[in-house]
Design a protein around this motif. Structure first.
Motif, PDB file in Angstrom:
ATOM      1  N   MET A  10     -21.725   3.403   1.789  1.00 43.20           N
ATOM      2  CA  MET A  10     -22.177   2.095   1.129  1.00 43.20           C
ATOM      3  C   MET A  10     -22.778   2.315  -0.262  1.00 43.20           C
ATOM      4  SD  MET A  10     -22.211  -1.640   3.454  1.00 43.20           S
ATOM      5  CE  MET A  10     -23.099  -2.397   1.895  1.00 43.20           C
ATOM      6  N   GLN A  11     -23.718   3.163   0.072  1.00 42.09           N
ATOM      7  CA  GLN A  11     -24.798   4.386  -0.411  1.00 42.09           C
ATOM      8  C   GLN A  11     -24.581   4.695  -1.758  1.00 42.09           C
ATOM      9  OE1 GLN A  11     -27.971   6.496   0.512  1.00 42.09           O
ATOM     10  NE2 GLN A  11     -28.217   7.683  -1.238  1.00 42.09           N
ATOM     11  N   TRP A  12     -22.868   5.773  -1.598  1.00 43.13           N
ATOM     12  CA  TRP A  12     -22.290   6.475  -2.847  1.00 43.13           C
ATOM     13  C   TRP A  12     -21.115   5.364  -3.520  1.00 43.13           C
ATOM     14  CZ3 TRP A  12     -20.063  10.437   1.797  1.00 43.13           C
ATOM     15  CH2 TRP A  12     -20.468  10.597   2.538  1.00 43.13           C
ATOM     16  N   LEU A  13     -21.083   4.604  -2.882  1.00 46.11           N
ATOM     17  CA  LEU A  13     -20.569   3.295  -3.616  1.00 46.11           C
ATOM     18  C   LEU A  13     -20.809   2.703  -5.083  1.00 46.11           C
ATOM     19  CD1 LEU A  13     -18.337   1.833  -0.723  1.00 46.11           C
ATOM     20  CD2 LEU A  13     -17.316   3.790  -1.760  1.00 46.11           C
TER      21      LEU A  13
ATOM     22  N   VAL B   2     -13.673   0.265  -6.886  1.00 50.57           N
ATOM     23  CA  VAL B   2     -14.735   1.660  -6.021  1.00 50.57           C
ATOM     24  C   VAL B   2     -13.312   1.898  -5.315  1.00 50.57           C
ATOM     25  CG1 VAL B   2     -16.532   2.767  -5.528  1.00 50.57           C
ATOM     26  CG2 VAL B   2     -16.964   1.451  -6.804  1.00 50.57           C
ATOM     27  N   ASP B   3     -12.796   3.291  -5.252  1.00 49.18           N
ATOM     28  CA  ASP B   3     -11.544   3.200  -4.606  1.00 49.18           C
ATOM     29  C   ASP B   3     -12.327   4.746  -3.905  1.00 49.18           C
ATOM     30  OD1 ASP B   3      -9.369   1.507  -4.461  1.00 49.18           O
ATOM     31  OD2 ASP B   3      -9.305   2.396  -6.109  1.00 49.18           O
TER      32      ASP B   3
ATOM     33  N   ARG C  62     -13.684  -3.133   2.482  1.00 50.67           N
ATOM     34  CA  ARG C  62     -12.609  -2.864   3.092  1.00 50.67           C
ATOM     35  C   ARG C  62     -12.839  -1.662   3.380  1.00 50.67           C
ATOM     36  NH1 ARG C  62      -7.418  -3.483   1.137  1.00 50.67           N
ATOM     37  NH2 ARG C  62      -6.077  -2.447   2.965  1.00 50.67           N
ATOM     38  N   PHE C  63     -13.059  -1.574   4.893  1.00 50.47           N
ATOM     39  CA  PHE C  63     -12.637  -0.243   5.507  1.00 50.47           C
ATOM     40  C   PHE C  63     -11.635  -0.279   6.433  1.00 50.47           C
ATOM     41  CE2 PHE C  63     -17.125  -1.100   5.338  1.00 50.47           C
ATOM     42  CZ  PHE C  63     -18.111  -0.031   5.176  1.00 50.47           C
ATOM     43  N   ILE C  64     -10.565   0.784   5.273  1.00 49.27           N
ATOM     44  CA  ILE C  64      -9.655   1.237   5.981  1.00 49.27           C
ATOM     45  C   ILE C  64      -9.293   1.720   7.048  1.00 49.27           C
ATOM     46  CG2 ILE C  64      -7.174   1.255   5.217  1.00 49.27           C
ATOM     47  CD1 ILE C  64      -8.545   0.104   2.294  1.00 49.27           C
ATOM     48  N   GLN C  65      -9.959   3.090   6.991  1.00 47.41           N
ATOM     49  CA  GLN C  65     -10.461   3.921   7.910  1.00 47.41           C
ATOM     50  C   GLN C  65     -10.354   4.559   8.850  1.00 47.41           C
ATOM     51  OE1 GLN C  65      -6.789   6.536   7.997  1.00 47.41           O
ATOM     52  NE2 GLN C  65      -7.774   7.971   7.018  1.00 47.41           N
ATOM     53  N   GLY C  66     -11.799   5.592   9.225  1.00 44.93           N
ATOM     54  CA  GLY C  66     -13.202   6.204   8.998  1.00 44.93           C
ATOM     55  C   GLY C  66     -13.038   7.197   8.610  1.00 44.93           C
ATOM     56  N   ALA C  67     -14.078   8.035   8.260  1.00 44.81           N
ATOM     57  CA  ALA C  67     -13.766   9.725   7.578  1.00 44.81           C
ATOM     58  C   ALA C  67     -14.842  10.299   9.155  1.00 44.81           C
ATOM     59  CB  ALA C  67     -14.710   9.844   6.636  1.00 44.81           C
ATOM     60  N   TYR C  68     -14.497  11.681   9.219  1.00 41.70           N
ATOM     61  CA  TYR C  68     -15.398  12.260  10.292  1.00 41.70           C
ATOM     62  C   TYR C  68     -16.119  13.661   9.431  1.00 41.70           C
ATOM     63  CZ  TYR C  68     -11.948   9.355  13.032  1.00 41.70           C
ATOM     64  OH  TYR C  68     -11.455   7.794  12.911  1.00 41.70           O
ATOM     65  N   GLN C  69     -16.734  14.076  10.432  1.00 42.93           N
ATOM     66  CA  GLN C  69     -17.795  15.554  10.037  1.00 42.93           C
ATOM     67  C   GLN C  69     -16.504  15.976   9.432  1.00 42.93           C
ATOM     68  OE1 GLN C  69     -20.316  17.461  12.596  1.00 42.93           O
ATOM     69  NE2 GLN C  69     -20.362  18.833  11.494  1.00 42.93           N
ATOM     70  N   LYS C  70     -16.718  16.350   7.884  1.00 41.61           N
ATOM     71  CA  LYS C  70     -16.383  18.185   7.540  1.00 41.61           C
ATOM     72  C   LYS C  70     -15.224  17.394   6.043  1.00 41.61           C
ATOM     73  CE  LYS C  70     -17.097  21.775  10.048  1.00 41.61           C
ATOM     74  NZ  LYS C  70     -16.873  22.943  11.029  1.00 41.61           N
ATOM     75  N   ASP C  71     -14.863  15.787   6.566  1.00 42.21           N
ATOM     76  CA  ASP C  71     -13.873  15.113   5.471  1.00 42.21           C
ATOM     77  C   ASP C  71     -14.332  15.214   4.780  1.00 42.21           C
ATOM     78  OD1 ASP C  71     -11.914  14.291   7.624  1.00 42.21           O
ATOM     79  OD2 ASP C  71     -12.545  12.619   7.794  1.00 42.21           O
ATOM     80  N   VAL C  72     -13.490  15.390   3.419  1.00 38.37           N
ATOM     81  CA  VAL C  72     -13.828  15.570   1.946  1.00 38.37           C
ATOM     82  C   VAL C  72     -13.254  14.029   1.282  1.00 38.37           C
ATOM     83  CG1 VAL C  72     -13.457  16.398  -0.583  1.00 38.37           C
ATOM     84  CG2 VAL C  72     -13.498  18.072   1.921  1.00 38.37           C
ATOM     85  N   ILE C  73     -14.901  13.246   0.356  1.00 37.96           N
ATOM     86  CA  ILE C  73     -14.182  12.506   0.464  1.00 37.96           C
ATOM     87  C   ILE C  73     -14.430  12.193  -0.944  1.00 37.96           C
ATOM     88  CG2 ILE C  73     -15.985   9.890   0.271  1.00 37.96           C
ATOM     89  CD1 ILE C  73     -15.102  10.637   3.025  1.00 37.96           C
ATOM     90  N   VAL C  74     -13.145  11.559  -1.548  1.00 42.32           N
ATOM     91  CA  VAL C  74     -13.771  11.288  -2.960  1.00 42.32           C
ATOM     92  C   VAL C  74     -13.651   9.978  -3.399  1.00 42.32           C
ATOM     93  CG1 VAL C  74     -11.922  11.514  -5.188  1.00 42.32           C
ATOM     94  CG2 VAL C  74     -11.559  13.258  -2.698  1.00 42.32           C
ATOM     95  N   ILE C  75     -13.884   9.778  -4.580  1.00 35.73           N
ATOM     96  CA  ILE C  75     -15.033   8.274  -4.932  1.00 35.73           C
ATOM     97  C   ILE C  75     -14.644   7.850  -6.214  1.00 35.73           C
ATOM     98  CG2 ILE C  75     -16.275   6.052  -4.702  1.00 35.73           C
ATOM     99  CD1 ILE C  75     -18.249   7.616  -2.284  1.00 35.73           C
ATOM    100  N   ILE C  76     -13.510   6.740  -6.670  1.00 35.35           N
ATOM    101  CA  ILE C  76     -13.369   6.515  -8.058  1.00 35.35           C
ATOM    102  C   ILE C  76     -13.683   5.572  -8.516  1.00 35.35           C
ATOM    103  CG2 ILE C  76     -11.639   6.634  -9.541  1.00 35.35           C
ATOM    104  CD1 ILE C  76      -9.606   8.581  -7.731  1.00 35.35           C
TER     105      ILE C  76
ATOM    106  N   ASN D  24     -11.369   3.326   1.730  1.00 33.92           N
ATOM    107  CA  ASN D  24     -12.240   2.365   1.454  1.00 33.92           C
ATOM    108  C   ASN D  24     -12.296   1.644   0.183  1.00 33.92           C
ATOM    109  OD1 ASN D  24     -14.821   0.939   0.564  1.00 33.92           O
ATOM    110  ND2 ASN D  24     -15.342   0.615   3.143  1.00 33.92           N
ATOM    111  N   ARG D  25     -11.952   0.666   0.377  1.00 31.75           N
ATOM    112  CA  ARG D  25     -11.647  -0.482  -1.380  1.00 31.75           C
ATOM    113  C   ARG D  25     -12.768  -1.151  -1.011  1.00 31.75           C
ATOM    114  NH1 ARG D  25      -6.598  -2.236  -3.782  1.00 31.75           N
ATOM    115  NH2 ARG D  25      -6.294   0.377  -4.083  1.00 31.75           N
ATOM    116  N   ALA D  26     -13.821  -1.343  -2.945  1.00 24.86           N
ATOM    117  CA  ALA D  26     -14.442  -2.487  -2.779  1.00 24.86           C
ATOM    118  C   ALA D  26     -14.626  -2.731  -4.025  1.00 24.86           C
ATOM    119  CB  ALA D  26     -16.404  -2.122  -2.489  1.00 24.86           C
ATOM    120  N   TYR D  27     -15.045  -4.210  -4.682  1.00 26.08           N
ATOM    121  CA  TYR D  27     -15.408  -5.146  -6.242  1.00 26.08           C
ATOM    122  C   TYR D  27     -16.723  -4.871  -5.897  1.00 26.08           C
ATOM    123  CZ  TYR D  27     -10.804  -4.691  -6.873  1.00 26.08           C
ATOM    124  OH  TYR D  27      -9.227  -4.421  -6.299  1.00 26.08           O
ATOM    125  N   PHE D  28     -17.656  -4.904  -7.245  1.00 27.71           N
ATOM    126  CA  PHE D  28     -19.348  -4.947  -7.855  1.00 27.71           C
ATOM    127  C   PHE D  28     -19.171  -5.631  -8.551  1.00 27.71           C
ATOM    128  CE2 PHE D  28     -18.990  -1.528  -4.526  1.00 27.71           C
ATOM    129  CZ  PHE D  28     -20.481  -0.973  -4.305  1.00 27.71           C
TER     130      PHE D  28
END
Length: 157
Positions: free
Chosen positions: A35-38, A92-93, A63-77, A107-111
């Motif tokens: 949420m901070q990153w978003l 924000v996707d 909306r949390f669609i699925q989890g992320a785990y250690q060493k996963d690369v997360i891209v936020i657009i 994940n997807r969110a609207y701010f």
């Protein structure tokens, strides 16, 4: 002359690696970190569009669609989907990107962000130039979300 900007003018993409300090007790990316990153991405998009300071007014449809785990690369657009008089809706996707570069949504969110003047008072934001059918469809969907936010506020939610 009315100020206008394209959706692409303020688009933001960030990349993070999930590290041990980002994990919750279940070994997944802690929702609060995400949420901070978003919020950071939404704020950057809004700041680029308005060219001013901003504040987060609300977060919808987180909306949390699925989890992320250690060493996963997360891209936020993040991108602007709608502008009102002083506020902007930012979509924000979030994706996990695998080693081959394939992205999978998590994940997807609207701010809703509000532009602020030098006295921290709401200020007018530039209009949004819609260039594609996708951007026009997102604008129409954003109007519906805005109406729902207004209704929820009126009902005390």
């Amino acid at each position: 002359m009315v100020e206008e900007r394209k959706v692409a003018d303020s688009r933001v993409e960030t990349v993070h690696m999930v590290r041990p300090n980002h994990l919750n007790a279940a070994g997944r990316l802690f929702g609060g970190i995400l949420m901070q990153w978003l919020d950071d991405v939404a704020g950057l998009v809004a700041k680029r569009h308005s060219r001013s300071n901003i504040i987060t007014a609300s977060v919808d449809n987180l909306r949390f669609i699925q989890g992320a785990y250690q060493k996963d690369v997360i891209v936020i657009i993040g991108k602007v989907t709608y502008v009102g008089h002083t506020s902007m809706e930012i979509r924000v996707d979030t994706y996990v990107e695998n080693i081959e570069g394939m992205r999978f949504p998590i994940n997807r969110a609207y701010f809703t962000m509000v532009a602020l003047d030098e006295n921290d008072k709401p200020k007018k934001v530039p209009r949004l130039i819609l260039e594609s059918e996708e951007e026009k469809a997102e604008w129409e969907a954003a109007k519906k979300r805005r109406d729902m936010r207004i209704k929820r506020k009126e009902e005390g939610f």
